[in-house]
Scaffold this active site. Sequence first.
Site, mmCIF file in Angstrom:
data_model
loop_
_atom_site.group_PDB
_atom_site.id
_atom_site.type_symbol
_atom_site.label_atom_id
_atom_site.label_comp_id
_atom_site.label_asym_id
_atom_site.label_seq_id
_atom_site.Cartn_x
_atom_site.Cartn_y
_atom_site.Cartn_z
ATOM 1 N N GLU A 1 -0.126 -1.027 5.684
ATOM 2 C CA GLU A 1 0.959 -0.649 6.586
ATOM 3 C C GLU A 1 0.925 0.841 6.901
ATOM 4 O OE1 GLU A 1 4.992 0.803 7.739
ATOM 5 O OE2 GLU A 1 3.790 1.328 5.972
ATOM 6 N N ASP B 1 0.824 -1.211 0.000
ATOM 7 C CA ASP B 1 0.000 0.000 0.000
ATOM 8 C C ASP B 1 0.855 1.256 0.000
ATOM 9 O OD1 ASP B 1 0.787 -0.681 2.687
ATOM 10 O OD2 ASP B 1 -0.657 0.790 3.425
#
Length: 365
Positions: free
Chosen positions: A130, A72
């Site tokens: 994350e 991400d």
Amino acid sequence: MTLDLHADPIALTAALVDIPSVSRDEAAITAAVETALRTQTSGFEVLRRGNVVLARTNRGLPTRVVLAGHLDTVPIADNVPGRFTTENGAEVLYGCGSVDMKSGDAVFLHLAATVADPVHDLTLIFYDCEEISAEFNGLTAIEREVPEWLDGDLAILGEPSGGWIEAGCQGTLRVRLSTAGVRAHSARSWLGDNAVHRLAPVLTRLSEYRAREVDIDGCRYREGLSAVRIAGGVAGNVVPDEAEVEVNFRFAPDRSVEQAIDHVREVFAGLELEFEVTDTAAGALPGLTAPAARGLVDTVRAHGSAGIRAKYGWTDVSRFAARGIPAVNFGPGDPNLAHKRDEHVPLAQITAVTEMLRRYLTGSP
């Protein structure tokens, strides 16, 4: 999008950058990574859980190395698709995630497909979320549901480190310090007790604080205690009866969370205030003396353009360290450029990190 894991990891980085993957929207990039691992690598068991892709070999080798990277990014800022350019004679790739951390992901994916005879069994973990709250982090679910996939003798997180080994990480905690007073009209302030003024001793102790520095495994960590938010006040003509300051302590990994909290309490001892711990995360010791880590250290030092230093800030290496697994941050890109609109990675760093990791994973001198 189809990813070519055998392509130059520079081209693979660009392909990953061009797949938008803001936190909570990683389905497309996860599918591309899963398909590529299943069709372009050999000897790997591949498992997908949500937007996490896991892959591992089981060759019966004496050591296992975990390569982990998040898929991400922070929100896009007009920086997708990526673009190549030359600056000061160096070729670079601009784009959201080029530094944090799709270049690191590209290196891991490329090596999974092109290292035929590693000297370590390998586990690859590509995970989601994350960049947002830890409760959504893909590793949280892996720890809870299939924790054995996190086991190994060394974990390498592809976080941007400029091609250096950034060992361990600092711990962090946040504390809310609150004061209470008596509300009054500001024209008759002597009838009140100003809660904002009561914060003055807190700010004085913060400004006079001297950060500790500590050397661990040749890595020098520097602590920091800072006010990061302050609040108080009711209206322009009212003496406030409540005020608070939020303090963030970044501590060296030789302290436990409990020891760090005790230290912050000592700093503000004797003051009349409420002390509330609002967030904590343990640090991670470097672990560079572990046998599997020493090989990586020797490889990086032999390369000549990189070295070893402490990691300032918190990363997911802490999750592995808590399981007794030495863990380091090692990837292309300047961490100071992470999350910026002009995020960009030097192409030479992608190549250098790939070369160093290939030598390490194959046992080449």
